[in-house]
Design an enzyme around this catalytic site. Structure first.
Site, PDB file in Angstrom:
ATOM      1  N   ASP A   2       0.853  -1.192   0.000  1.00  0.00           N
ATOM      2  CA  ASP A   2       0.000   0.000   0.000  1.00  0.00           C
ATOM      3  C   ASP A   2       0.884   1.235   0.000  1.00  0.00           C
ATOM      4  OD1 ASP A   2      -2.235  -1.516   0.012  1.00  0.00           O
ATOM      5  OD2 ASP A   2      -2.692  -1.252   2.136  1.00  0.00           O
ATOM      6  N   ASP A  21     -14.120  -6.737  -4.007  1.00  0.00           N
ATOM      7  CA  ASP A  21     -14.199  -6.911  -2.556  1.00  0.00           C
ATOM      8  C   ASP A  21     -15.542  -7.554  -2.259  1.00  0.00           C
ATOM      9  OD1 ASP A  21     -11.737  -5.713  -2.141  1.00  0.00           O
ATOM     10  OD2 ASP A  21     -12.593  -3.698  -1.920  1.00  0.00           O
TER      11      ASP A  21
END
Lengths: 251, 192
Positions: free
Chosen positions: A11, A130
């Site tokens: 990230d 997701d």
């Protein structure tokens, strides 16, 4: 034989890796380029970089970073975070990314998948999903998992495939962060109905979890973040283990 | 001097970066004089066959490439374009290798994406590369087994994952993305 892939995910915020990565070998643990090159040395099969700030003003910073990664990393890598248009993708691919990943933008405008596949080829279009299980089925969420939708995960995966995506990155929100293992059920259901690679994500906490997901689903790759960053699992050891268990991996 | 053929292919920059990592500064050009002058030439390629061939025809590179005398390395689509014909949008290609490029059947996942092994490796291109080394592949079209094959790979069936004829070499896999083993292959090509 085609190997199962192990993919560390990094990230990125303002050009730096986040999540408190702590590597003794690194001079600068926050430098995504150095960390990426280290993972490449450790036989990671691919890397994924997600720009979690993903604001307009950060776009050019991220493109510069992508260029630096491409210069220094000798394995394929995927980039994502806030991609909304064909133009965004063009810039990132020209900067040296091998693939891009889109999530919320694809749900909002499914035609984007078709357009990207046509413009750049399916092989570089990874659609991230997701997914969260409740009641009797799994449903997709957008905006980093914050926004629920009425789309069933399996049906959306089929549409994504039909529209020309090259791969699906499937994260189960039920298992993500639990370290209790990948979500076998949804990974199997998705990989059974589409004919493109599925990257399983969410829940890796132990060596055996990777074996489980590869043996019990059609997943082609498994992605994890913190367990690699915190050295709870080393990629060379993981590969040795999977190889011993009869799963083809690149050593 | 090492030249990379400049055309509408997607991975030119990645190939240039891989050469930079080996300490080489390639010239990226479509200028015939510069290309003829180069000691080695890399013909990269990520994209679609008919669009790429149309571009090569417009620029006259379709006549130039088959007549090059120095070592030439085609990568992925670059290698496929060096064949006679591709099923991808029914495209007549450069005809250096008398071979046809076919589409993988849908009996397994297509494209073939990821790390797969190469075996039956021949020629100095694979010097110090052990058999069954993993390379990175991304493709939907393939070259069947042929006499020109200098390495093979198994996906759905055995096919040619690298080709050679005289000074022309081609790899279906991406050495520029295949870690240290891929870099070794690029180095072997440079040292030819």
């Amino acid at each position: 034989m085609l190997a199962k892939r192990i993919i560390p995910c990094l990230d990125i915020k303002n050009g730096r890796t986040v999540k408190g990565i702590n590597f003794e070998q690194l001079r600068d643990a926050g430098d995504p380029v150095e960390l990426g090159a280290l993972y490449a040395e450790e036989f990671a099969d691919e890397l994924t970089f997600l720009d979690i700030t993903a604001t307009i003003e950060n776009r050019s910073t991220f493109a510069e970073l992508v260029k630096e990664i491409a210069k220094n990393v000798n394995i394929p890598f995927t980039v994502g975070g806030g991609i909304n248009s064909v133009k965004d993708v063009g810039i990132l691919l020209a900067s040296g990314a091998d693939k891009i990943t889109i999530n919320s933008a694809a749900v909002k405008n499914p035609k984007l998948i078709t357009e990207l596949a046509k413009e750049f080829g399916s092989q570089c279009v990874v659609v991230a999903i997701d997914s969260k299980n409740y009641n009797d089925d799994a449903y997709i969420h957008t905006h980093g998992g914050r926004k629920p939708t009425n789309f069933k995960t399996v049906e959306w995966a089929k549409e994504v495939y039909d529209r020309g995506a090259g791969e699906i990155l499937l994260t189960s929100m039920n298992t993500d962060g639990t370290k209790a293992g990948f979500d076998i059920d949804i990974t199997k259901r998705v990989s059974d109905i589409i004919n493109i690679p599925v990257i399983a994500s969410g829940g890796a906490g132990d060596y055996v979890h990777f074996k489980d997901v590869f043996e019990n689903t059609g997943a082609d790759a498994a992605l994890a973040a913190s367990i690699f960053h915190f050295k709870e699992i080393s990629i060379p050891e993981l590969k040795k283990y999977l190889n011993k268990e009869g799963i083809a991996v690149r050593k | 001097m090492l030249a990379i053929i400049k055309y509408n292919a997607g991975n030119i920059q990645s190939v240039a970066y891989a050469l930079n990592r080996l300490g080489i500064e390639p010239v990226i050009t479509d200028n015939p004089k510069e290309l003829q002058k180069a000691d080695k030439i890399i013909f990269p390629g990520v994209g679609e066959a008919s669009t790429a061939m149309a571009y090569l025809q417009e620029t006259g590179l379709d006549k130039l490439i088959p007549n090059l005398k120095q070592p030439v390395l085609g990568i992925c689509l670059g290698m496929q374009l060096m064949c006679r014909y591709s099923e991808e949008n029914n495209t007549k290609c450069l005809g250096i290798f008398d071979a046809e490029v076919k589409k993988f059947p849908n009996t397994k996942k297509v494209p073939h994406i990821g790390w797969n092994t190469i075996f039956d490796c021949k020629t100095p291109l694979f010097k110090d590369i052990p058999t069954n080394e993993y390379m990175y592949f991304v493709h939907s079209y393939y070259v069947p087994e042929t006499d020109f094959a200098i390495s093979k790979t198994d996906y759905i069936f055995k096919y040619s994952s690298a080709l050679n004829k005289d000074n022309f070499y081609g790899t279906q896999f991406h050495p520029e993305k295949s870690g240290d083993a891929g870099e070794k292959i690029i180095k072997n090509f440079i040292e030819m």
